[in-house]
Each structure stands twice: as structure tokens, then as C-alpha cells.
Design a protein around this motif. Structure first.
Motif, short mmCIF file in Angstrom:
data_model
loop_
_atom_site.label_atom_id
_atom_site.label_comp_id
_atom_site.label_asym_id
_atom_site.label_seq_id
_atom_site.Cartn_x
_atom_site.Cartn_y
_atom_site.Cartn_z
N VAL A 1 7.57 -0.81 -53.78
CA VAL A 1 7.15 -1.50 -55.00
C VAL A 1 5.88 -2.30 -54.75
O VAL A 1 4.93 -2.28 -55.54
CB VAL A 1 8.27 -2.42 -55.53
CG1 VAL A 1 7.76 -3.32 -56.64
CG2 VAL A 1 9.45 -1.58 -56.03
N LEU A 2 5.85 -3.02 -53.63
CA LEU A 2 4.70 -3.88 -53.32
C LEU A 2 3.44 -3.08 -53.03
O LEU A 2 2.35 -3.46 -53.44
CB LEU A 2 5.03 -4.77 -52.12
CG LEU A 2 6.13 -5.81 -52.31
CD1 LEU A 2 6.40 -6.54 -50.99
CD2 LEU A 2 5.77 -6.81 -53.40
N GLU A 3 3.61 -1.96 -52.34
CA GLU A 3 2.44 -1.24 -51.83
C GLU A 3 1.96 -0.12 -52.74
O GLU A 3 0.76 0.17 -52.78
CB GLU A 3 2.80 -0.67 -50.45
CG GLU A 3 1.61 -0.32 -49.60
CD GLU A 3 1.97 -0.20 -48.14
OE1 GLU A 3 1.07 -0.31 -47.31
OE2 GLU A 3 3.16 0.00 -47.83
N THR A 4 2.87 0.52 -53.45
CA THR A 4 2.51 1.73 -54.19
C THR A 4 2.52 1.54 -55.71
O THR A 4 1.65 2.06 -56.41
CB THR A 4 3.48 2.88 -53.83
OG1 THR A 4 3.54 3.00 -52.41
CG2 THR A 4 3.04 4.18 -54.45
N TRP B 1 1.97 -13.00 -57.29
CA TRP B 1 1.85 -11.56 -57.06
C TRP B 1 1.40 -11.28 -55.63
O TRP B 1 1.87 -10.35 -54.98
CB TRP B 1 0.85 -10.92 -58.03
CG TRP B 1 1.22 -11.01 -59.47
CD1 TRP B 1 2.46 -11.29 -59.99
CD2 TRP B 1 0.36 -10.85 -60.59
NE1 TRP B 1 2.43 -11.30 -61.36
CE2 TRP B 1 1.14 -11.04 -61.76
CE3 TRP B 1 -0.99 -10.56 -60.74
CZ2 TRP B 1 0.61 -10.95 -63.05
CZ3 TRP B 1 -1.53 -10.47 -62.03
CH2 TRP B 1 -0.72 -10.65 -63.16
N LEU B 2 0.45 -12.07 -55.13
CA LEU B 2 -0.14 -11.82 -53.82
C LEU B 2 0.77 -12.24 -52.67
O LEU B 2 0.75 -11.60 -51.61
CB LEU B 2 -1.48 -12.55 -53.71
CG LEU B 2 -2.62 -12.02 -54.59
CD1 LEU B 2 -3.79 -12.98 -54.59
CD2 LEU B 2 -3.06 -10.65 -54.09
N LYS C 1 -7.38 -5.16 -57.27
CA LYS C 1 -7.56 -5.30 -58.72
C LYS C 1 -6.34 -4.75 -59.46
O LYS C 1 -5.91 -5.32 -60.46
CB LYS C 1 -8.82 -4.55 -59.17
CG LYS C 1 -10.13 -5.19 -58.71
CD LYS C 1 -11.33 -4.35 -59.14
CE LYS C 1 -12.62 -4.92 -58.61
NZ LYS C 1 -13.79 -4.08 -58.98
N GLU C 2 -5.80 -3.65 -58.95
CA GLU C 2 -4.59 -3.08 -59.57
C GLU C 2 -3.41 -4.03 -59.40
O GLU C 2 -2.62 -4.23 -60.33
CB GLU C 2 -4.29 -1.72 -58.93
CG GLU C 2 -5.33 -0.66 -59.26
CD GLU C 2 -5.16 0.60 -58.44
OE1 GLU C 2 -4.18 0.66 -57.66
OE2 GLU C 2 -5.99 1.52 -58.55
N TYR C 3 -3.27 -4.62 -58.21
CA TYR C 3 -2.19 -5.58 -57.98
C TYR C 3 -2.24 -6.73 -58.98
O TYR C 3 -1.22 -7.22 -59.47
CB TYR C 3 -2.30 -6.19 -56.57
CG TYR C 3 -1.86 -5.31 -55.45
CD1 TYR C 3 -0.78 -4.44 -55.56
CD2 TYR C 3 -2.52 -5.35 -54.22
CE1 TYR C 3 -0.38 -3.63 -54.51
CE2 TYR C 3 -2.13 -4.56 -53.15
CZ TYR C 3 -1.05 -3.71 -53.30
OH TYR C 3 -0.66 -2.92 -52.25
N THR C 4 -3.46 -7.19 -59.27
CA THR C 4 -3.65 -8.37 -60.11
C THR C 4 -3.95 -8.03 -61.57
O THR C 4 -4.29 -8.93 -62.36
CB THR C 4 -4.80 -9.23 -59.55
OG1 THR C 4 -5.98 -8.43 -59.42
CG2 THR C 4 -4.44 -9.81 -58.18
N PHE C 5 -3.86 -6.75 -61.92
CA PHE C 5 -4.09 -6.29 -63.30
C PHE C 5 -5.46 -6.73 -63.83
O PHE C 5 -5.61 -7.14 -64.98
CB PHE C 5 -2.97 -6.77 -64.22
CG PHE C 5 -1.71 -5.97 -64.07
CD1 PHE C 5 -1.45 -4.90 -64.91
CD2 PHE C 5 -0.80 -6.28 -63.08
CE1 PHE C 5 -0.29 -4.13 -64.75
CE2 PHE C 5 0.37 -5.53 -62.91
CZ PHE C 5 0.63 -4.45 -63.75
N LEU D 1 1.34 -10.28 -49.10
CA LEU D 1 0.89 -10.84 -47.84
C LEU D 1 2.05 -11.02 -46.86
O LEU D 1 1.87 -10.89 -45.64
CB LEU D 1 0.18 -12.17 -48.09
CG LEU D 1 -1.14 -12.03 -48.85
CD1 LEU D 1 -1.66 -13.40 -49.27
CD2 LEU D 1 -2.17 -11.29 -48.01
N LYS D 2 3.25 -11.29 -47.38
CA LYS D 2 4.42 -11.34 -46.50
C LYS D 2 4.70 -9.94 -45.93
O LYS D 2 5.10 -9.81 -44.77
CB LYS D 2 5.65 -11.83 -47.27
CG LYS D 2 5.67 -13.32 -47.53
CD LYS D 2 5.86 -14.13 -46.25
CE LYS D 2 7.25 -13.95 -45.66
NZ LYS D 2 7.45 -14.81 -44.45
N MET D 3 4.47 -8.91 -46.73
CA MET D 3 4.62 -7.54 -46.25
C MET D 3 3.59 -7.25 -45.16
O MET D 3 3.91 -6.60 -44.14
CB MET D 3 4.47 -6.54 -47.39
CG MET D 3 4.59 -5.09 -46.96
SD MET D 3 4.18 -3.92 -48.28
CE MET D 3 2.42 -4.23 -48.46
#
Length: 357
Positions: free
Chosen positions: A17-20, A148-149, A172-176, A153-155
Motif C-alpha cells: 500500500v505504501l510503495e505501490t 502521509w510521508l 507527487k503521487e504520494y502527496t496527490f 519514511l518508516k518503511m
């Protein structure tokens, strides 16, 4: 099943979920989703309906004394139900997975009835790889970007052993902020990536120090100040354009560790705050430099710092010293600088000097 999220519990968040994939939740909704994920029993293939005390949700979010506490919880839960997990494999293959259903009627009970959706099992229950997220650190954050970050970053800290490069496009995708129509300054502007680094992440180039730094009150700064990790960054450049961020993430000395030391009678006699300005490299070394030395010696950053007598603080390795040692060093430095002009050590000199100590 009765459940109450707490700041000291841990949620397991899927690395997939976090990465993809991605999902867009506001500040309180993201905090609540992670808090509710604490309830999942990963030993059984079942999502039982939860009875969640609404007072516990107020306490978890820190809104018990607010007059709009009912509205804040309702809006956050509705936001989770309205914003599913987005699975995008390609332009021609994508889907959305709803998180949960919710129901509340105070005339019947003060418990909110919540049930995770069966389709979400592969992303909430059946986890091959996951990152542990403690509620304590998520609820401290005041920026949606930071919430979100922080899990990402824990990952990086666990899956990638503290160092990982992420493209600016993916960030940019992570943060919409990847939609050109909604955010042209971050996508179509001539300095779009520079704008993104500065305004969304809080990374700027310090011309005086000739290095990238994290600016105060930015999402990354907030993560460094309020959570259990310290983050430093390098920017990857290709053909005069910034294309990726290399993150360096390590654990920090937390309040929990301090409490354990106080309980066991071990006191920290070292200087807690050492001024940043005007110090030579042997006292304050960038985390990226420490990573290079640790890699060269085939050890971890934590082990290296422990062996050489350094602590990690604000993206730097800082030399541990007593008050007397610090004052003695300052006097010697001032005496030396009065004889000649001050010169900042190079990275090579810093590494050599650090290895000697």
C-alpha cells in the motif's frame, strides 16, 4: 468486538500500500485509519464488526474538550469511507477498494459500529511485508503531508535499512500533487520540481552551507521534531533537473528511551543542545556523511555512532560530551580561530577525523 485505539498501540501497514498504491485522506481521517488498523488480528482470516467507544476516538485524536468533537469524528470516518484505496496497475488496469462501513446512533449506544471491507483483506490483513506504525507519533503531526510521508519514511527505515531513493514523480503521487490541472506549479511550471521540493516537502538549497536542508515548519521538519525518526535528504540530479530524493532515515533517542533510563537510574550527563553555527565538522557531521562511513565499514549508523560516541539529532551526528568537555572545546576553538581564519572541514577530513575518535 469492543475496541479503543490508543497512542501506544502499533498498527501494521502494508508495504505494498505504501510503495505501490495510494489513497487520499485528510489529517484526522489518516490518523483514525491508522488507529483503527490497530484492532486487526493478523492471526485470523476474519474482519469482525468493531464496537468503538466514541470517547476513545476523541481521546486518541486529542479533541475531547472541543465542542465540534462529534462532527470531527463523523467527518473523518465518512472521509475514510468515501476515499478508497486506489489500485493502479496500468492505464488499462485499475480498481478501487473500499476501506470500511460505519454506523453510529447515540440514542442506542455510545459505540461506533465499524467493519472493514472484505475486499481490503489483502491490504490490511494478509500482509507479506509491513511497516509498524505507532499511533503516538502519527497523532502528533499537524500536516496531512506529514501523516502521509511518515509511514513511507518508516518503511524506508525498516525495509531499506534507512536509505532509499524515491523519484520526485512518485512523491507527487504520494502527496496527490501530480495533477497538472490542479497543481500546475508542481507539474507544468519551468521550476516545477524545485517548487515541489520547497513547498510540499520543505527541502531548499542553502547557498551558504552549499547543501540541501529541511526548512522549519515543513512536513519533513515536523517528522524530525515530533516522531521517533530523524530524516536527512540528498537530491538526485539528471541533466540539470532534480529527479529524485534520496532519504536517509534513522531512529532517534525517544522519550520512551529516556523514561527507561530514568526508571533504571541511568542519567544522561551529556550536553543536550549544542549550537549549530560555527562548529567544526568533528562536532557536528551531516547524516549523509555518517551513512557513507557506516557503509564503508560494513556496519549500521546506530552501531557506528555508539562506538564513536556520537548521537543523532536534527539530521546530524553530534559528538557526545559533558558540559565541561564542551566548554573546553569551545575555548580551544576560539583560541585557534583567533590565530587563523576559520575553515570548514571537507567531507573527507570529517570522515578521517571521525574515524580517529
Amino acid at each position: 468486538m469492543n475496541f479503543k485505539p490508543t497512542k501506544n498501540r502499533i498498527a501494521l501497514v502494508s508495504n505494498e500500500v505504501l510503495e505501490t498504491h495510494r489513497y487520499k485522506l485528510g489529517l484526522n481521517a489518516q490518523k483514525l485509519l491508522i488507529g483503527l488498523a490497530q484492532s486487526i488480528d493478523h492471526t485470523i482470516d476474519l474482519f469482525p464488526e468493531m464496537q468503538v467507544d466514541i470517547h476513545g476516538l476523541w481521546e486518541y485524536l486529542g479533541i475531547t474538550h472541543r465542542e465540534d468533537r462529534y462532527t470531527l469524528v463523523r467527518d473523518a470516518l465518512f472521509e475514510i469511507t468515501k476515499n478508497p484505496l486506489q489500485i493502479v496497475v496500468s492505464e488499462k488496469k485499475w480498481s478501487s477498494i473500499p476501506w470500511m462501513s460505519v454506523k453510529y446512533d447515540e440514542s442506542e449506544s455510545r459505540y461506533v459500529r465499524i467493519k472493514f471491507h472484505e475486499d481490503a483483506k489483502p491490504y490490511l490483513l494478509k500482509l507479506n511485508e509491513y511497516t509498524k506504525i505507532k499511533g503516538l507519533y502519527v497523532v502528533k503531526l499537524n500536516s496531512a503531508y506529514a501523516t502521509w510521508l511518515y509511514p513511507i519514511l518508516k518503511m524506508v527505515q525498516t525495509k531499506y535499512h534507512g536509505r532509499h531513493e524515491i523519484s520526485i514523480q512518485r512523491l507527487k503521487e504520494y502527496t496527490f500533487t501530480d495533477n497538472p490541472k490542479e497543481n500546475p506549479a508542481y507539474n507544468t511550471n519551468r521550476n516545477s520540481n524545485n517548487n515541489f521540493l520547497k513547498r510540499v516537502l520543505g527541502i531548499v538549497w542553502n547557498t551558504k552551507k552549499q547543501e540541501f536542508e529541511i526548512v522549519e515548519n515543513s512536513p519533513l521538519w515536523e517528522i524530525n521534531e515530533k516522531t521517533d525518526i530523524t530524516v536527512a535528504v540528498d537530491i538526485v540530479k539528471e541533466r540539470q533537473k532534480y529527479v529524485a530524493v534520496s532519504f536517509h532515515v534513522v531512529s532517534k533517542y525517544t522519550d520512551e528511551q529516556k523514561a527507561i533510563q530514568e526508571k533504571t537510574g541511568i542519567k544522561n550527563s551529556y550536553v543536550n543542545e549544542i549550537p549549530k553555527e560555527g562548529l567544526q565538522a568533528q562536532t557536528r557531521i551531516p547524516l549523509t556523511t555518517v551513512y557513507a562511513l557506516a557503509k564503508a565499514q560494513n556496519t549500521t549508523v546506530a552501531e557506528l555512532c555508539e562506538r564513536l560516541g556520537y548521537i543523532l539529532k536534527d539530521g546530524y551526528a553530534v559528538k557526545k560530551m559533558t558540559k565541561e568537555q564542551y566548554e573546553k572545546m569551545q575555548k580551544a576553538k576560539e583560541k585557534e580561530e583567533s590565530k587563523r581564519g576559520f575553515r570548514q572541514m571537507t567531507i573527507e577530513e570529517a570522515i578521517r577525523n571521525m574515524a580517529k575518535k
